[in-house]
Design an enzyme around this catalytic site. Structure first.
Site, PDB file in Angstrom:
ATOM      1  N   ASN A  24       0.706  -1.242   0.071  1.00 33.15           N
ATOM      2  CA  ASN A  24      -0.054  -0.118  -0.014  1.00 33.15           C
ATOM      3  C   ASN A  24       0.968   1.020   0.160  1.00 33.15           C
ATOM      4  OD1 ASN A  24       0.974   0.398   2.551  1.00 33.15           O
ATOM      5  ND2 ASN A  24      -0.948  -0.193   3.451  1.00 33.15           N
ATOM      6  N   ASP A  25       2.029   1.201  -0.262  1.00 30.30           N
ATOM      7  CA  ASP A  25       2.947   2.327  -0.300  1.00 30.30           C
ATOM      8  C   ASP A  25       2.502   3.631  -1.247  1.00 30.30           C
ATOM      9  OD1 ASP A  25       4.390   0.813   1.571  1.00 30.30           O
ATOM     10  OD2 ASP A  25       6.246   0.624   0.451  1.00 30.30           O
ATOM     11  N   ASP A  48      -5.522  20.786  16.033  1.00 32.92           N
ATOM     12  CA  ASP A  48      -4.457  21.436  15.120  1.00 32.92           C
ATOM     13  C   ASP A  48      -4.594  23.041  14.865  1.00 32.92           C
ATOM     14  OD1 ASP A  48      -1.956  21.148  13.295  1.00 32.92           O
ATOM     15  OD2 ASP A  48      -3.476  21.906  11.655  1.00 32.92           O
ATOM     16  N   GLU A 100      -2.966  22.802  19.471  1.00 27.12           N
ATOM     17  CA  GLU A 100      -1.616  23.183  19.195  1.00 27.12           C
ATOM     18  C   GLU A 100      -1.556  24.825  19.209  1.00 27.12           C
ATOM     19  OE1 GLU A 100       1.148  23.182  15.193  1.00 27.12           O
ATOM     20  OE2 GLU A 100      -0.921  23.228  15.184  1.00 27.12           O
ATOM     21  N   ASP A 122       2.716   2.719   7.736  1.00 25.67           N
ATOM     22  CA  ASP A 122       1.085   2.366   7.647  1.00 25.67           C
ATOM     23  C   ASP A 122       0.825   1.955   9.152  1.00 25.67           C
ATOM     24  OD1 ASP A 122       1.879  -0.349   7.646  1.00 25.67           O
ATOM     25  OD2 ASP A 122       2.098  -0.211   5.378  1.00 25.67           O
TER      26      ASP A 122
HETATM   27 CA   LIG Z   1       2.838   0.709   3.431  1.00 21.86          CA
END
Ligand SMILES: [Ca+2]
Ligand SMILES: [Ca+2]
Length: 369
Positions: A143-144, A339, A368, A166
């Site tokens: 899944n990169d 955030d 933050e 992941d």
């Molecule tokens: Ca991966």
């Protein structure tokens, strides 16, 4: 062509266009589901698709009422206020949309609430480990990267590209975190960031940090998708960890699906010429600050590819508040980190925090600064 056939051709092509324009379709409903038995009985569905705002909606489901349909500038949106009575049962309701002789049905799932604790909170006794999932551990090389995403790159040799980390990788390293004495895990955002490489400081960089959401209801498939997040949180809880989610209300990615076809011009803060936030807090905290300085801090864009959401638009506000509640309920998140807290509209933040704490009284929210 003769004049007559030319005229006929134009009439026919005009009719074809009119027929196409009349077709309505529903492509998305957000939230993607809801629950029976929530403290607040109302939920506002954002329905999107070509001409979805021109349909007349109805539903027939015991204990659920369609209280109001709102339309906005863009005919591709309808906002439906549902009221879910405490007696309503879990199940799938069918929304019906009608216009002329066209009838559409759209299923919408009302789940039963499961009994697992949610929003349990973190305290100063916790040891919170902040991990950037793309850079922590790669559990699934398949899944990169994906050719169909706006940024199809992954390369561990390039510090500005995605590296393929992941949720599966993080799940395999819970023992490591345990050994460190960690009790709570906070990931930088996991929501889909289908953003192209963008020029930051003269270098083309990927959105591996996760702060440019492009779909609030989808965990990025490069992290493993929604199922991987559910699975990660289950194993983290089973191992005694709490999980903190990173929430971004101030902005979204320029590739967010609703930015590409906005419900209304005031969905984001628009300026006559591009205006960046000044990143200055003083105009917010100083009671004598000039209004123009306040506006630039609050409504200027964080960067050119992260549009600043207009939280004074009631549909934007509902969308964000409901997404926060949906996330805690769906995944069982324990705490909430906000955030760029000071760049949000602060009365909106108060409403949003109050809505989360009404549903989950023990949740902790930190921001933050
Ligand atoms: Ca991966
Ligand atoms: Ca803002």
């Amino acid at each position: 062509m003769t004049k007559l056939t030319t005229t006929l051709f134009f009439v026919l092509s005009l009719m074809a266009r009119v027929t196409v324009a009349q077709d309505a379709r529903i492509q998305r409903v957000n939230p993607t589901n809801w629950w029976v038995g929530m403290k607040n009985p109302t939920v506002q569905l954002m329905v999107y698709g070509p001409n979805a705002g021109t349909l007349t909606y109805s539903l027939n489901y015991p204990g659920v009422k369609l209280a109001k349909t709102h339309t906005v500038e863009n005919p591709n949106y309808a906002f439906l206020d549902l009221v879910i009575s405490p007696t309503a049962k879990a199940g799938t309701l069918k929304l019906t949309g009608k216009r002329g002789n066209q009838t559409l049905t759209q299923p919408f799932v009302l789940k039963a609430r499961d009994k697992t604790p949610k929003g349990t909170g973190v305290t100063s006794a916790d040891f919170i480990y902040l991990a950037m999932p793309d850079r922590f551990a790669n559990g699934d090389p398949a899944n990169d990267k994906f050719a169909d995403m706006a940024d199809p790159n992954a390369d561990r040799a390039n510090p500005f590209y995605r590296h393929g980390g992941d949720l599966a990788g993080a799940a395999k390293h819970l023992d490591y975190l345990k050994d460190l004495g960690v009790t709570a895990i906070w990931f930088t955002p996991l929501l889909e960031n289908n953003q192209p490489l963008t020029n930051e400081g003269g270098v083309m960089r990927s959105a591996y940090h996760g702060y440019g959401f492009t779909d609030h209801y989808t965990i990025d498939k490069r992290f493993g998708g929604n199922q991987a997040y559910s699975a990660f949180i289950k194993s983290a809880h089973a191992a005694g960890f709490k999980v903190v989610q990173d929430a971004v209300y101030n902005h979204v990615g320029i590739n967010h699906w609703f930015i590409k076809d906005m419900p209304s011009k005031d969905w984001v803060h628009q300026w006559p010429a591009y205006t960046n936030t000044s990143y200055k807090y003083q105009p917010i905290t100083d009671p004598h600050a000039a209004e123009t300085d306040r506006r630039v801090t609050l409504d200027g864009w964080f960067v050119p590819f992260l549009p600043d959401l207009n939280q004074n638009n009631p549909y934007v506000a509902n969308f964000l508040i409901q997404h926060a509640i949906w996330t805690v309920e769906e995944f069982g998140v324990d705490a909430w980190r906000v955030d760029t807290y000071m760049y949000n509209d602060l009365p909106f933040m108060n409403r949003c925090n109050a809505a989360l704490m009404e549903q989950y009284p023990t949740i902790h929210i930190f921001g933050e600064s």
